[in-house]
Design a protein around this motif. Structure first.
Motif, PDB file in Angstrom:
ATOM      1  N   MET A   1       1.029  -0.795  -0.421  1.00 33.92           N
ATOM      2  CA  MET A   1       0.029  -0.073  -0.266  1.00 33.92           C
ATOM      3  C   MET A   1       1.131   0.652  -0.311  1.00 33.92           C
ATOM      4  SD  MET A   1      -1.051  -0.250   3.832  1.00 33.92           S
ATOM      5  CE  MET A   1      -1.356  -2.530   3.805  1.00 33.92           C
ATOM      6  N   ASP A   2       0.879   2.471  -0.113  1.00 34.11           N
ATOM      7  CA  ASP A   2       1.567   3.433  -0.648  1.00 34.11           C
ATOM      8  C   ASP A   2       2.313   3.321   0.736  1.00 34.11           C
ATOM      9  OD1 ASP A   2       1.623   6.749   0.771  1.00 34.11           O
ATOM     10  OD2 ASP A   2       0.938   6.892  -1.137  1.00 34.11           O
ATOM     11  N   SER A   3       3.481   3.906   0.832  1.00 32.82           N
ATOM     12  CA  SER A   3       4.169   3.635   1.526  1.00 32.82           C
ATOM     13  C   SER A   3       4.423   4.373   2.568  1.00 32.82           C
ATOM     14  CB  SER A   3       5.865   4.062   1.230  1.00 32.82           C
ATOM     15  OG  SER A   3       5.333   5.301   0.859  1.00 32.82           O
ATOM     16  N   ASN A   4       2.908   5.457   2.955  1.00 36.96           N
ATOM     17  CA  ASN A   4       2.451   6.401   4.184  1.00 36.96           C
ATOM     18  C   ASN A   4       1.757   5.719   5.008  1.00 36.96           C
ATOM     19  OD1 ASN A   4       2.501   9.407   5.940  1.00 36.96           O
ATOM     20  ND2 ASN A   4       0.924   9.404   4.956  1.00 36.96           N
ATOM     21  N   ILE A   5       0.507   5.577   4.244  1.00 35.06           N
ATOM     22  CA  ILE A   5      -0.327   4.719   4.512  1.00 35.06           C
ATOM     23  C   ILE A   5       0.090   3.466   5.434  1.00 35.06           C
ATOM     24  CG2 ILE A   5      -2.422   3.735   3.966  1.00 35.06           C
ATOM     25  CD1 ILE A   5      -2.663   5.203   1.791  1.00 35.06           C
ATOM     26  N   HIS A   6       0.956   2.233   4.878  1.00 30.22           N
ATOM     27  CA  HIS A   6       1.720   1.687   5.335  1.00 30.22           C
ATOM     28  C   HIS A   6       2.365   1.550   6.226  1.00 30.22           C
ATOM     29  CE1 HIS A   6       3.038  -2.611   4.966  1.00 30.22           C
ATOM     30  NE2 HIS A   6       4.304  -1.695   5.187  1.00 30.22           N
ATOM     31  N   SER A   7       3.493   2.925   6.736  1.00 31.74           N
ATOM     32  CA  SER A   7       3.784   2.741   7.765  1.00 31.74           C
ATOM     33  C   SER A   7       3.523   3.347   9.195  1.00 31.74           C
ATOM     34  CB  SER A   7       5.218   4.554   7.378  1.00 31.74           C
ATOM     35  OG  SER A   7       4.585   5.472   7.613  1.00 31.74           O
ATOM     36  N   GLN A   8       1.980   4.397   8.662  1.00 31.92           N
ATOM     37  CA  GLN A   8       1.278   4.805   9.497  1.00 31.92           C
ATOM     38  C   GLN A   8       0.663   3.900  10.263  1.00 31.92           C
ATOM     39  OE1 GLN A   8      -1.283   8.283   9.154  1.00 31.92           O
ATOM     40  NE2 GLN A   8      -0.237   8.124   7.154  1.00 31.92           N
ATOM     41  N   GLU A 209      -3.285  -1.060  -1.515  1.00 30.44           N
ATOM     42  CA  GLU A 209      -3.101  -0.217  -2.113  1.00 30.44           C
ATOM     43  C   GLU A 209      -4.063   0.385  -3.047  1.00 30.44           C
ATOM     44  OE1 GLU A 209       0.136   2.820  -4.686  1.00 30.44           O
ATOM     45  OE2 GLU A 209       0.735   0.503  -3.371  1.00 30.44           O
ATOM     46  N   GLN A 210      -4.250  -0.082  -3.594  1.00 31.96           N
ATOM     47  CA  GLN A 210      -4.825   0.373  -4.931  1.00 31.96           C
ATOM     48  C   GLN A 210      -6.275   1.004  -3.958  1.00 31.96           C
ATOM     49  OE1 GLN A 210      -5.190  -1.328  -8.922  1.00 31.96           O
ATOM     50  NE2 GLN A 210      -3.302  -1.397  -8.720  1.00 31.96           N
ATOM     51  N   MET A 211      -6.584  -0.498  -3.291  1.00 33.04           N
ATOM     52  CA  MET A 211      -8.242   0.055  -2.427  1.00 33.04           C
ATOM     53  C   MET A 211      -8.500   0.847  -1.330  1.00 33.04           C
ATOM     54  SD  MET A 211     -10.447  -2.794  -0.340  1.00 33.04           S
ATOM     55  CE  MET A 211      -9.401  -3.034   0.905  1.00 33.04           C
ATOM     56  N   ILE A 212      -7.231   0.917  -1.104  1.00 32.23           N
ATOM     57  CA  ILE A 212      -6.589   2.679  -0.478  1.00 32.23           C
ATOM     58  C   ILE A 212      -7.530   3.660  -1.019  1.00 32.23           C
ATOM     59  CG2 ILE A 212      -6.301   3.726   1.952  1.00 32.23           C
ATOM     60  CD1 ILE A 212      -5.115   0.881   3.357  1.00 32.23           C
ATOM     61  N   ASN A 213      -6.438   3.949  -1.786  1.00 31.32           N
ATOM     62  CA  ASN A 213      -6.541   4.624  -2.539  1.00 31.32           C
ATOM     63  C   ASN A 213      -7.698   5.409  -3.095  1.00 31.32           C
ATOM     64  OD1 ASN A 213      -3.934   5.533  -1.503  1.00 31.32           O
ATOM     65  ND2 ASN A 213      -2.579   4.081  -3.171  1.00 31.32           N
ATOM     66  N   GLU A 214      -8.161   4.397  -3.992  1.00 26.64           N
ATOM     67  CA  GLU A 214      -9.529   4.561  -4.466  1.00 26.64           C
ATOM     68  C   GLU A 214     -10.746   4.848  -3.894  1.00 26.64           C
ATOM     69  OE1 GLU A 214     -10.233   3.192  -8.272  1.00 26.64           O
ATOM     70  OE2 GLU A 214      -8.151   1.972  -8.019  1.00 26.64           O
ATOM     71  N   VAL A 215     -10.684   3.558  -2.446  1.00 26.35           N
ATOM     72  CA  VAL A 215     -12.009   3.508  -2.106  1.00 26.35           C
ATOM     73  C   VAL A 215     -11.726   4.784  -1.208  1.00 26.35           C
ATOM     74  CG1 VAL A 215     -13.846   2.439  -0.307  1.00 26.35           C
ATOM     75  CG2 VAL A 215     -12.647   1.662  -2.518  1.00 26.35           C
ATOM     76  N   VAL A 216     -10.941   5.481  -0.478  1.00 28.76           N
ATOM     77  CA  VAL A 216     -10.904   5.944   0.679  1.00 28.76           C
ATOM     78  C   VAL A 216     -10.249   7.182   0.148  1.00 28.76           C
ATOM     79  CG1 VAL A 216      -9.199   6.432   3.026  1.00 28.76           C
ATOM     80  CG2 VAL A 216     -10.455   4.034   1.863  1.00 28.76           C
ATOM     81  N   GLY A 217      -8.690   7.537  -0.434  1.00 32.91           N
ATOM     82  CA  GLY A 217      -8.805   8.952  -0.995  1.00 32.91           C
ATOM     83  C   GLY A 217      -8.119   9.434   0.343  1.00 32.91           C
ATOM     84  N   GLN A 218      -6.742  10.650  -0.217  1.00 35.97           N
ATOM     85  CA  GLN A 218      -6.251  11.200   1.095  1.00 35.97           C
ATOM     86  C   GLN A 218      -7.177  11.612   1.813  1.00 35.97           C
ATOM     87  OE1 GLN A 218      -3.061  10.966   0.927  1.00 35.97           O
ATOM     88  NE2 GLN A 218      -2.771   9.494   0.412  1.00 35.97           N
ATOM     89  N   ASP A 219      -8.345  12.523   1.329  1.00 36.63           N
ATOM     90  CA  ASP A 219      -8.966  13.178   2.205  1.00 36.63           C
ATOM     91  C   ASP A 219      -9.721  12.695   3.257  1.00 36.63           C
ATOM     92  OD1 ASP A 219      -8.086  15.605   0.387  1.00 36.63           O
ATOM     93  OD2 ASP A 219     -10.099  15.181  -0.206  1.00 36.63           O
ATOM     94  N   ASN A 220     -10.178  11.648   3.163  1.00 37.99           N
ATOM     95  CA  ASN A 220     -10.809  10.634   4.660  1.00 37.99           C
ATOM     96  C   ASN A 220      -9.886   9.896   5.403  1.00 37.99           C
ATOM     97  OD1 ASN A 220     -13.223  11.637   3.561  1.00 37.99           O
ATOM     98  ND2 ASN A 220     -12.673  10.310   1.822  1.00 37.99           N
ATOM     99  N   LEU A 221      -8.848  10.452   5.016  1.00 45.36           N
ATOM    100  CA  LEU A 221      -7.375   8.964   5.858  1.00 45.36           C
ATOM    101  C   LEU A 221      -8.118   8.605   7.589  1.00 45.36           C
ATOM    102  CD1 LEU A 221      -4.420   8.971   3.665  1.00 45.36           C
ATOM    103  CD2 LEU A 221      -5.582   7.402   4.421  1.00 45.36           C
ATOM    104  N   VAL A 222      -8.155  10.223   8.601  1.00 44.52           N
ATOM    105  CA  VAL A 222      -8.378  10.437   9.185  1.00 44.52           C
ATOM    106  C   VAL A 222      -9.296   9.602   9.661  1.00 44.52           C
ATOM    107  CG1 VAL A 222      -8.841  12.180  11.574  1.00 44.52           C
ATOM    108  CG2 VAL A 222      -7.127  12.453   9.425  1.00 44.52           C
ATOM    109  N   THR A 223     -10.393   9.463   8.667  1.00 49.07           N
ATOM    110  CA  THR A 223     -11.583   8.509   9.410  1.00 49.07           C
ATOM    111  C   THR A 223     -11.282   7.080   9.198  1.00 49.07           C
ATOM    112  OG1 THR A 223     -12.796  10.943   8.449  1.00 49.07           O
ATOM    113  CG2 THR A 223     -14.205   8.872   8.655  1.00 49.07           C
TER     114      THR A 223
END
Length: 250
Positions: A1-8, A209-223
């Motif tokens: 998944m996106d390296s930033n999301i993965h590291s989080q 990674e693709q699922m999170i990017n497409e379903v969640v997106g950067q704007d909804n990462l906190v949620t």
């Protein structure tokens, strides 16, 4: 998944869930009870994960929501995970179209692999146990995986995937401490999931990674992370409940 999301995700688990419940508390006295309950959990995978799309579809129909791409994406991932749990994904990869003739052979359901592992460990068949808290977990997991809210549904799916790998590895290590005489890689259920080199792993990570990017997106990462923590805790709590229920046997 996106390296930033993965590291989080890794940072969250390392800080708040440093040790999985299954890393300790399993011994000769309670291992059979723990694994009987774990078998009860393992049985649910193709039914709960695969069936979650049914409830999601009905939620959309009754609420008037269209079946959009985000729903299709999580449905595709859930369908793959369910198909994998039946053992048929590996059959098709190895045998191509001809493998379709063997789909009715259910011996490679992952739960049946676990049954064989347990018979190797205990020298007898072990029956699955479904206690009240496990039944409640099934209901809550199904609600999460079929939630009409895209971010919450995705978080439930990712939390299930991430926790499963850690849970299985922790349980495998603990079982090996109780049964040091058994060759580690002889336990086919555990070896299949977290043993050896898995050439498909990098593709699985990319899919998530693709699922999170497409379903969640950067704007909804906190949620997303708020829901992820809820579902990850739900998964670990079940494991603590299993240990607590068998603690008196130690």
């Amino acid at each position: 998944m996106d390296s930033n999301i993965h590291s989080q995700i890794e940072h969250l688990i390392n800080n708040e869930y440093n040790k999985h419940p299954f890393t300790a508390g399993i011994d000769k006295a309670n291992v059979e009870g723990v694994l009987a309950e774990y078998l009860g959990l393992c049985l649910c995978a193709p039914y709960i994960i695969g069936g979650s799309s049914n409830e999601l579809f009905l939620n959309c129909v009754f609420s008037g929501r269209p079946i959009d791409r985000k729903i299709e994406i999580t449905t595709a991932v859930a369908a793959f995970l369910s198909f994998d749990e039946t053992g048929n994904y590996n059959k098709v990869i190895a045998g191509g179209h001809e493998a379709l003739l063997s789909l009715l052979d259910t011996s490679d359901f992952h739960s049946n692999m676990l049954r064989r592992d347990l018979k190797l460990l205990f020298g007898k068949d072990i029956s699955p146990t479904h206690n009240s808290y496990l039944k409640y977990y099934f209901v809550q997991l199904s609600k999460g995986l079929s939630n009409i809210d895209d971010v919450q549904r995705c978080a439930a799916l990712v939390a299930l995937e991430v926790h499963s790998e850690i849970m299985i590895l922790s349980l495998w290590d603990s079982v090996m401490q109780v049964f040091p005489e058994i060759e580690r890689n002889k336990l086919e259920y555990f070896y299949l999931h977290v043993g050896g080199d898995n050439p498909a792993e990098k593709y699985h990570v990319a899919m998530t990674e693709q699922m999170i990017n497409e379903v969640v997106g950067q704007d909804n990462l906190v949620t997303f992370f708020t829901h992820f923590k809820f579902y990850y805790e739900m998964n670990t709590k079940l494991c603590r409940d299993i240990l607590d229920n068998n603690a008196f046997k130690t």
